[in-house]
Design an enzyme around this catalytic site. Structure first.
Site, PDB file in Angstrom:
ATOM      1  N   ASP A 190      -3.462   4.441   0.072  1.00  0.00           N
ATOM      2  CA  ASP A 190      -4.346   4.311  -0.800  1.00  0.00           C
ATOM      3  C   ASP A 190      -3.621   3.739  -2.157  1.00  0.00           C
ATOM      4  O   ASP A 190      -2.802   4.519  -2.653  1.00  0.00           O
ATOM      5  CB  ASP A 190      -5.341   5.455  -1.384  1.00  0.00           C
ATOM      6  CG  ASP A 190      -6.213   5.030  -2.406  1.00  0.00           C
ATOM      7  OD1 ASP A 190      -7.561   4.530  -2.158  1.00  0.00           O
ATOM      8  OD2 ASP A 190      -5.984   5.428  -3.721  1.00  0.00           O
ATOM      9  N   HIS A 244     -12.707  -0.598  -8.583  1.00  0.00           N
ATOM     10  CA  HIS A 244     -12.110   0.576  -8.959  1.00  0.00           C
ATOM     11  C   HIS A 244     -12.873   1.489  -9.694  1.00  0.00           C
ATOM     12  O   HIS A 244     -12.996   2.831  -9.614  1.00  0.00           O
ATOM     13  CB  HIS A 244     -10.766   0.258  -9.788  1.00  0.00           C
ATOM     14  CG  HIS A 244      -9.815   1.084  -9.825  1.00  0.00           C
ATOM     15  ND1 HIS A 244      -8.542   1.025  -9.670  1.00  0.00           N
ATOM     16  CD2 HIS A 244      -9.921   2.627  -9.878  1.00  0.00           C
ATOM     17  CE1 HIS A 244      -7.927   2.143 -10.011  1.00  0.00           C
ATOM     18  NE2 HIS A 244      -8.647   3.100  -9.690  1.00  0.00           N
ATOM     19  N   TYR A 301      -2.122   0.581 -10.489  1.00  0.00           N
ATOM     20  CA  TYR A 301      -0.770   1.539 -10.187  1.00  0.00           C
ATOM     21  C   TYR A 301       0.292   0.850 -10.485  1.00  0.00           C
ATOM     22  O   TYR A 301       1.374   1.697 -10.719  1.00  0.00           O
ATOM     23  CB  TYR A 301      -0.858   2.204  -8.865  1.00  0.00           C
ATOM     24  CG  TYR A 301      -2.281   2.979  -8.515  1.00  0.00           C
ATOM     25  CD1 TYR A 301      -3.158   3.396  -9.543  1.00  0.00           C
ATOM     26  CD2 TYR A 301      -2.454   3.448  -7.149  1.00  0.00           C
ATOM     27  CE1 TYR A 301      -4.511   4.083  -9.178  1.00  0.00           C
ATOM     28  CE2 TYR A 301      -3.718   4.207  -7.027  1.00  0.00           C
ATOM     29  CZ  TYR A 301      -4.532   4.334  -7.948  1.00  0.00           C
ATOM     30  OH  TYR A 301      -5.892   5.080  -7.433  1.00  0.00           O
ATOM     31  N   LYS A 304      -7.803  -1.962  -5.094  1.00  0.00           N
ATOM     32  CA  LYS A 304      -8.692  -1.862  -5.910  1.00  0.00           C
ATOM     33  C   LYS A 304      -8.785  -3.087  -6.741  1.00  0.00           C
ATOM     34  O   LYS A 304      -7.775  -3.357  -7.331  1.00  0.00           O
ATOM     35  CB  LYS A 304      -8.899  -0.536  -6.631  1.00  0.00           C
ATOM     36  CG  LYS A 304      -8.662   0.640  -5.562  1.00  0.00           C
ATOM     37  CD  LYS A 304      -8.996   2.067  -6.356  1.00  0.00           C
ATOM     38  CE  LYS A 304      -8.494   2.923  -5.308  1.00  0.00           C
ATOM     39  NZ  LYS A 304      -7.075   3.562  -5.319  1.00  0.00           N
TER      40      LYS A 304
HETATM   41  P1  NDP Z   1      -3.772  14.949  -5.911  1.00  0.00           P
HETATM   42  O1  NDP Z   1      -5.005  15.739  -6.120  1.00  0.00           O
HETATM   43  O2  NDP Z   1      -3.437  14.391  -4.610  1.00  0.00           O
HETATM   44  O3  NDP Z   1      -2.366  15.656  -6.371  1.00  0.00           O
HETATM   45  C1  NDP Z   1      -1.226  15.190  -6.464  1.00  0.00           C
HETATM   46  C2  NDP Z   1      -0.319  16.191  -7.187  1.00  0.00           C
HETATM   47  O4  NDP Z   1      -0.153  17.323  -6.377  1.00  0.00           O
HETATM   48  C3  NDP Z   1       1.057  15.892  -7.627  1.00  0.00           C
HETATM   49  O5  NDP Z   1       1.316  16.359  -8.717  1.00  0.00           O
HETATM   50  C4  NDP Z   1       1.975  16.388  -6.280  1.00  0.00           C
HETATM   51  O6  NDP Z   1       3.304  16.526  -6.782  1.00  0.00           O
HETATM   52  C5  NDP Z   1       1.358  17.765  -6.036  1.00  0.00           C
HETATM   53  N1  NDP Z   1       1.287  18.201  -4.785  1.00  0.00           N
HETATM   54  C6  NDP Z   1       1.047  17.495  -3.658  1.00  0.00           C
HETATM   55  N2  NDP Z   1       1.225  18.260  -2.460  1.00  0.00           N
HETATM   56  C7  NDP Z   1       1.533  19.614  -3.133  1.00  0.00           C
HETATM   57  C8  NDP Z   1       1.555  20.766  -2.212  1.00  0.00           C
HETATM   58  N3  NDP Z   1       1.375  20.768  -0.931  1.00  0.00           N
HETATM   59  N4  NDP Z   1       1.755  21.955  -3.163  1.00  0.00           N
HETATM   60  C9  NDP Z   1       1.688  21.741  -4.389  1.00  0.00           C
HETATM   61  N5  NDP Z   1       1.613  20.784  -5.123  1.00  0.00           N
HETATM   62  C10 NDP Z   1       1.441  19.550  -4.250  1.00  0.00           C
HETATM   63  O7  NDP Z   1      -3.728  13.827  -6.963  1.00  0.00           O
HETATM   64  P2  NDP Z   1      -4.016  12.610  -7.279  1.00  0.00           P
HETATM   65  O8  NDP Z   1      -5.024  12.243  -8.616  1.00  0.00           O
HETATM   66  O9  NDP Z   1      -2.979  11.320  -7.398  1.00  0.00           O
HETATM   67  O10 NDP Z   1      -5.134  11.784  -6.256  1.00  0.00           O
HETATM   68  C11 NDP Z   1      -4.576  11.437  -4.808  1.00  0.00           C
HETATM   69  C12 NDP Z   1      -4.681   9.834  -4.883  1.00  0.00           C
HETATM   70  O11 NDP Z   1      -6.133   9.241  -4.987  1.00  0.00           O
HETATM   71  C13 NDP Z   1      -4.089   8.930  -5.860  1.00  0.00           C
HETATM   72  O12 NDP Z   1      -2.610   8.938  -5.538  1.00  0.00           O
HETATM   73  C14 NDP Z   1      -4.727   7.643  -5.602  1.00  0.00           C
HETATM   74  O13 NDP Z   1      -4.167   6.976  -4.602  1.00  0.00           O
HETATM   75  C15 NDP Z   1      -6.067   8.133  -5.629  1.00  0.00           C
HETATM   76  N6  NDP Z   1      -7.099   8.071  -6.803  1.00  0.00           N
HETATM   77  C16 NDP Z   1      -7.910   7.428  -7.236  1.00  0.00           C
HETATM   78  C17 NDP Z   1      -8.748   7.137  -8.189  1.00  0.00           C
HETATM   79  C18 NDP Z   1      -9.675   6.315  -8.403  1.00  0.00           C
HETATM   80  O14 NDP Z   1     -10.276   6.179  -9.571  1.00  0.00           O
HETATM   81  N7  NDP Z   1     -10.225   5.858  -7.440  1.00  0.00           N
HETATM   82  C19 NDP Z   1      -8.232   8.122  -9.339  1.00  0.00           C
HETATM   83  C20 NDP Z   1      -7.275   9.061  -9.204  1.00  0.00           C
HETATM   84  C21 NDP Z   1      -6.424   9.028  -7.824  1.00  0.00           C
HETATM   85  P3  NDP Z   1       4.518  15.843  -5.972  1.00  0.00           P
HETATM   86  O15 NDP Z   1       4.417  14.476  -6.066  1.00  0.00           O
HETATM   87  O16 NDP Z   1       5.720  16.285  -6.908  1.00  0.00           O
HETATM   88  O17 NDP Z   1       4.776  16.512  -4.636  1.00  0.00           O
END
Ligand code: NDP
Length: 324
Positions: A51, A118, A56, A85
């Site tokens: 995604d 988006h 981004y 998006k």
């Molecule tokens: P997530 O809910 O996926 O969380 C990401 C965070 O969680 C990061 O800080 C990561 O840290 C941490 N994390 C990941 N795995 C673990 C674990 N096993 N234990 C503890 N912490 C963990 O966040 P997003 O908001 O990024 O959502 C995911 C994706 O959805 C985005 O990347 C994007 O592609 C999409 N999205 C779409 C949106 C839209 O408007 N359509 C809006 C927001 C997101 P680290 O990287 O340091 O491991």
């Protein structure tokens, strides 16, 4: 049917979307190269659904990562499901196809698997992704979303994208497209915030009744970017009920948070740029939550939306004034 690492949902246009996707958005504290490196690790680990989005700022790096994994024989292009998006400054029909083509050029791919609007919230068309007036206020715009949608349908017909869908739409906004005279393709999905604190049961029911997949983002509670998210809000992965279930099953809270959504028929996106977590987050297919666990997790919903973006509230298409 039991969920497996290669499980997918069949979209309403017949294409297949893997049930677990890798999120590539990261705050500016990360480099765009890190997104590319993480995407490579994700593909190596087994993720086939990536995604991403123009906004981004990492389509060059993510595209390069996908192509490198094709070049080294790990995957074929047809194995990858890539989502892009349409940014909010490109809703006017004449800007839709050029925006998609611009992303494809950055990605160096011939087509996207899925292209989403988006957000229903639209800004003044142009090159500035966040156009502001002299007082620093965002300049809104309001194209009829049906006109944007028609332009997306044309992109699908032109073969630039296999499937088209939306993101951050409420059910009325979905209806506006579904009831369009001459609708050619329904949105295949609505990608929205979804997690144990915002379990989206009503929107999910609505989407299921129209054969629209619900794709969940921020399932782990998001990256909690200061600019967008209330730093005092409770954290998904620290919830005591989630942690109790995880402890009982000898799984991580993240795995249980993801599995909870998968078992409800939601497509899950998860972002991590940490190789070990990228791997662990993919291990959600070898255990199951019981009805009792599912019920306990249903009980912690609090309709808490992390990404409510207050500065967009005055837009006529702000989606979250409605209950769902
Ligand atoms: P997530 O809910 O996926 O969380 C990401 C965070 O969680 C990061 O800080 C990561 O840290 C941490 N994390 C990941 N795995 C673990 C674990 N096993 N234990 C503890 N912490 C963990 O966040 P997003 O908001 O990024 O959502 C995911 C994706 O959805 C985005 O990347 C994007 O592609 C999409 N999205 C779409 C949106 C839209 O408007 N359509 C809006 C927001 C997101 P680290 O990287 O340091 O491991």
């Amino acid at each position: 049917m039991a969920l497996k690492p290669d499980s997918y949902v069949v979209l309403n246009d017949g294409h297949k979307m893997p049930v677990l996707g890798f999120g590539t958005y990261a705050p500016d504290t990360y480099t765009k190269e890190q997104a590319g490196e993480a995407a490579k690790v994700a593909i190596e680990v087994g993720y086939r659904h990536i995604d991403c989005a123009f906004i981004y700022g990492n389509e060059v790096q993510v595209g390069q990562a996908i192509r490198s994994k094709i070049a080294d024989g790990t995957v074929k292009r047809k194995d990858i499901f890539y989502t892009g998006k349409l940014w909010s400054t490109n809703h006017t029909p004449e800007r839709v196809r050029p925006a998609l083509e611009n992303s494809l050029k950055d990605l160096q791919l011939d087509y996207m698997d899925l292209f989403l609007i988006h957000s229903p919230v639209e800004f003044k068309p142009g090159d500035d992704p966040f156009p502001k007036d002299e007082s620093g206020k965002l300049i809104f715009h309001n194209t009829d979303i049906r006109d944007t949608w028609k332009a997306l349908e044309a992109c699908k017909d032109a073969g630039l994208v296999r499937s088209i869908g939306v993101s951050n739409f409420n059910h009325r906004q979905l209806e506006r497209i579904l009831t369009m005279p001459g609708l050619k393709y329904k949105p295949v999905c609505n990608q929205v915030e979804c997690h144990i604190f915002l379990n989206q049961s009503k929107l999910l029911k609505f989407c299921k009744s129209h054969d629209i997949a619900l794709v969940g983002y921020s399932v782990l509670g998001s990256s909690r970017v200061k600019e967008w998210i209330d730093q005092n809000s409770p954290q998904v992965l620290e919830d005591p009920v989630l942690n109790a279930v995880a402890k009982k099953l000898k799984r991580s809270p993240a795995q249980v948070a993801m599995r909870y959504l998968l078992q409800r028929g939601i497509v899950v996106l998860a972002k991590s740029f940490t190789p070990e977590r990228i791997k662990l987050n993919f291990q959600v297919f070898d255990f199951q939550l019981s009805d009792e666990d599912m019920k306990a997790l249903d009980g912690i919903n609090k309709n808490l939306r992390y990404l409510s973006i207050d500065s967009w509230k005055e837009h006529p298409k702000y989606p979250y004034h409605d209950e769902f």
